[in-house]
Design an enzyme around this catalytic site. Structure first.
Site, PDB file in Angstrom:
ATOM      1  N   ASN A 157      -6.832 -22.248  20.590  1.00 33.67           N
ATOM      2  CA  ASN A 157      -5.692 -22.035  21.481  1.00 33.67           C
ATOM      3  C   ASN A 157      -4.713 -21.066  20.826  1.00 33.67           C
ATOM      4  O   ASN A 157      -4.028 -21.413  19.864  1.00 33.67           O
ATOM      5  CB  ASN A 157      -5.032 -23.392  21.771  1.00 33.67           C
ATOM      6  CG  ASN A 157      -3.889 -23.290  22.755  1.00 33.67           C
ATOM      7  OD1 ASN A 157      -3.085 -22.366  22.715  1.00 33.67           O
ATOM      8  ND2 ASN A 157      -3.801 -24.271  23.640  1.00 33.67           N
ATOM      9  N   ASP A 194      -3.927 -32.326  17.565  1.00 32.70           N
ATOM     10  CA  ASP A 194      -4.258 -32.800  18.906  1.00 32.70           C
ATOM     11  C   ASP A 194      -2.966 -33.262  19.544  1.00 32.70           C
ATOM     12  O   ASP A 194      -2.242 -34.088  18.969  1.00 32.70           O
ATOM     13  CB  ASP A 194      -5.302 -33.920  18.896  1.00 32.70           C
ATOM     14  CG  ASP A 194      -5.926 -34.077  20.277  1.00 32.70           C
ATOM     15  OD1 ASP A 194      -6.509 -33.091  20.777  1.00 32.70           O
ATOM     16  OD2 ASP A 194      -5.817 -35.161  20.876  1.00 32.70           O
ATOM     17  N   HIS A 233       7.655 -31.888  19.475  1.00 31.97           N
ATOM     18  CA  HIS A 233       6.679 -32.777  18.844  1.00 31.97           C
ATOM     19  C   HIS A 233       5.900 -32.053  17.756  1.00 31.97           C
ATOM     20  O   HIS A 233       5.697 -32.590  16.668  1.00 31.97           O
ATOM     21  CB  HIS A 233       5.725 -33.333  19.906  1.00 31.97           C
ATOM     22  CG  HIS A 233       5.067 -32.287  20.763  1.00 31.97           C
ATOM     23  ND1 HIS A 233       5.767 -31.274  21.380  1.00 31.97           N
ATOM     24  CD2 HIS A 233       3.761 -32.083  21.116  1.00 31.97           C
ATOM     25  CE1 HIS A 233       4.936 -30.512  22.070  1.00 31.97           C
ATOM     26  NE2 HIS A 233       3.713 -30.977  21.920  1.00 31.97           N
TER      27      HIS A 233
END
Length: 200
Positions: free
Chosen positions: A10, A69, A182
């Site tokens: 990504n 993840d 996050h």
């Protein structure tokens, strides 16, 4: 200089990770430079999937590997999309299609509670057989907006409303987002541990 493989295909995620880790005296190399293929994420938790990806990259390259993840959990949807965040509207769906599916699912549910959180779990494995991978976890609390807003970021950022800033994640500039997100939290933990462990 220590070399660590970033186990992701990504490009947006890689760019964020490299920006947040830029001050470390470590060379982070995207797994694409080794032609490492993606591996199926078969875990039921963010931790399991991060370890699966890190182990795969370490095995393919022979180097320490770092995997992330991440996902969105929504209270009214029983924590969905969760570990299926990137596949919520199908394997090859666009960000816009995933966002639309979330908004439709919330509309069908009791949407009086629109609370949500982004989670990021990072796993660092020294090698493919590392029995005690380093795990860092960041959580970003927010709400699901009723419509997409903003052009920055990626994924579900346009519908993730941040009450403290009164904007969606996609309306924050990258520096603002990285300071509170996050992924920013998890990478800050990682940076602290790596600095102490390797005196980088």
């Amino acid at each position: 200089m220590l070399e660590i493989v970033l186990a992701s295909q990504n490009s947006s995620k890689l760019a964020e990770m490299q920006e947040l880790l830029r001050d470390l005296e470590i060379k982070f190399i995207p797994q694409t430079e080794f032609s490492v293929p993606d591996i199926e994420e078969t875990g039921s938790t963010f931790v399991e999937n991060a370890i699966i990806k890190a182990r795969h990259a370490a095995k393919q390259t022979g180097l320490p590997a770092l995997a992330d993840d991440s996902g969105l959990t929504i209270a009214a949807l029983n924590s969905a999309p969760g570990v299926f965040s990137s596949r919520y509207a199908g394997k090859n769906a666009t960000d816009a299609e995933r966002i639309q599916k979330v908004l439709e699912a919330l509309e069908a549910a009791d949407d009086s509670d629109r609370s949500a959180s982004f989670h990021c779990v990072i796993a660092l494995m020294e090698n493919e057989n590392d029995p005690a991978p380093l795990i860092c976890h960041g959580v970003w609390e927010g709400e699901i907006a009723r419509e997409p807003r903003g052009k920055n970021g990626f994924g579900y950022d346009p519908i993730f409303y941040v009450p403290s800033h009164q904007r969606t994640a996609a309306e924050l500039d990258p520096q603002e987002k990285n300071a509170i997100s996050h992924r920013g939290q998890a990478l800050e933990q990682l940076s602290t541990v790596l600095t102490e462990a390797f005196l980088v």
